[in-house]
Design an enzyme around this catalytic site. Structure first.
Site, PDB file in Angstrom:
ATOM      1  N   CYS A  70       0.840  -1.199   0.000  1.00 31.86           N
ATOM      2  CA  CYS A  70       0.000   0.000   0.000  1.00 31.86           C
ATOM      3  C   CYS A  70       0.877   1.252   0.000  1.00 31.86           C
ATOM      4  O   CYS A  70       1.719   1.427   0.876  1.00 31.86           O
ATOM      5  CB  CYS A  70      -0.925   0.011   1.210  1.00 31.86           C
ATOM      6  SG  CYS A  70      -1.968   1.493   1.293  1.00 31.86           S
ATOM      7  N   ASN A  92       0.384  -8.637 -10.677  1.00 34.55           N
ATOM      8  CA  ASN A  92      -0.721  -7.688 -10.534  1.00 34.55           C
ATOM      9  C   ASN A  92      -0.383  -6.399 -11.278  1.00 34.55           C
ATOM     10  O   ASN A  92       0.700  -5.859 -11.115  1.00 34.55           O
ATOM     11  CB  ASN A  92      -0.951  -7.424  -9.041  1.00 34.55           C
ATOM     12  CG  ASN A  92      -1.996  -6.367  -8.762  1.00 34.55           C
ATOM     13  OD1 ASN A  92      -1.845  -5.580  -7.842  1.00 34.55           O
ATOM     14  ND2 ASN A  92      -3.070  -6.322  -9.525  1.00 34.55           N
TER      15      ASN A  92
END
Length: 310
Positions: free
Chosen positions: A103, A204
């Site tokens: 994050c 991803n």
């Protein structure tokens, strides 16, 4: 699509839904599972919030019956908080524990959490080791980025350190933390990470159709889809060789699932952001989007969608 094994857990496919704060609630995850997502993960759960029995944290731990196997994503900055969190009965009921080390949001990074851990490989490895040791045998995975700074590439070193501490898989987002979500994901570097470790590596970044997913699976064990599933949760059906469900049907099912878990007015307000994704690029829907953004009654919202997308 062949199965993907994460430790002792067998997934019935190789396309996973990314955990997404603000979007990946129980209703959206259930929807993606309906369409074939092999794994769905809770939104980020704060280890400290869990230890303090924060009400919002407890709510975010809810799972749908179809979320089997199940996965919870934890974030924190110190090995001891991961150890305590991994011992909690609420966490032990999950099949997989994922640790967020990717994050890039400032308020997370400032606390030494999320992608900040990528700059301290020793501490990152210690956090993973604590979750592995105290998780009761539940497989632990970690989601990382290529590095922190715009031109940093520390993911290989980090992935090797995590593997040495017993993690069962690593997911790599193909951007650095400073890039946030700008630019293109670097799949060449994701492939380098996959070649450097023996545990499964899940890639991803920028997967928004079945063809791209199939191509990327040539270099990784699995693919994780985030923004590519927003407004298009039936992408998982297409990746599995099926067909989508039609925009109107997908939206109405999403609303129905939301109503099973949340109050009606909350559903109407929360669906607005999803509707922005659903209607993105759909011709002649500008006025419809403006109308939907003013509707607070979910029944009226449903009626308007049925009428407009008939």
């Amino acid at each position: 699509m062949n199965a993907l094994h994460i430790g002792r857990v067998k997934l019935a496919g190789k396309a996973l839904l990314a955990p997404m704060a603000g979007y990946g609630d129980i209703a959206f995850r259930r929807l993606c599972r309906d369409y074939g997502a092999a794994l769905t993960t809770t939104e980020m759960i704060s280890c400290k919030g869990l230890l303090y029995d924060n009400a919002r944290t407890v709510e975010m731990l809810r799972t749908a019956p179809c979320e089997t196997p199940s996965c919870v994503q934890l974030f924190g900055g110190e090995p001891e908080v991961f150890a305590k969190a991994a011992e909690r009965p609420e966490i032990r009921r999950f099949d997989i524990i994922d640790i967020n080390m990717g994050c890039p949001v400032a308020k997370v990074v400032r606390n030494g959490e999320g992608s900040a851990l990528g700059r301290d490989i020793a501490r990152a490895a210690a956090c993973a080791a604590a979750a592995v040791k105290h998780g009761g045998g539940i497989p632990v995975t970690v989601k990382i980025r290529l590095g922190y700074g715009e031109n940093e590439f520390t993911a290989v070193s980090l992935a090797r350190a995590l593997e040495s501490e017993g993690v069962s898989a690593v997911t790599v987002h193909g951007r650095t933390a400073e890039q946030m979500y700008r630019g293109k994901a670097d799949w060449d570097k994701i492939a380098q990470v996959a070649a450097a470790v023996s545990v499964p590596v899940i890639g991803n970044g920028d997967i928004d159709n079945a063809g791209t997913a199939e191509y990327r699976l040539k270099c990784v064990s699995g693919v994780m889809i985030g923004r590519g599933a927003l407004g298009h949760p039936d992408i998982f059906a297409e990746i599995g060789g099926g067909v989508g469900d039609g925009l109107r049907n997908v939206i109405l099912r999403h609303i129905d699932y939301m109503l099973e878990y949340f109050p009606p007015r909350y559903v109407a307000v929360n669906m607005r952001k999803h509707l922005g994704w659903y209607l993105h690029g759909v011709p002649d829907t500008k006025t419809l989007k403006q109308e939907l953004n003013r509707i607070d009654d979910v029944n009226e919202m449903r009626r308007r969608i049925e009428e407009a997308l008939r």
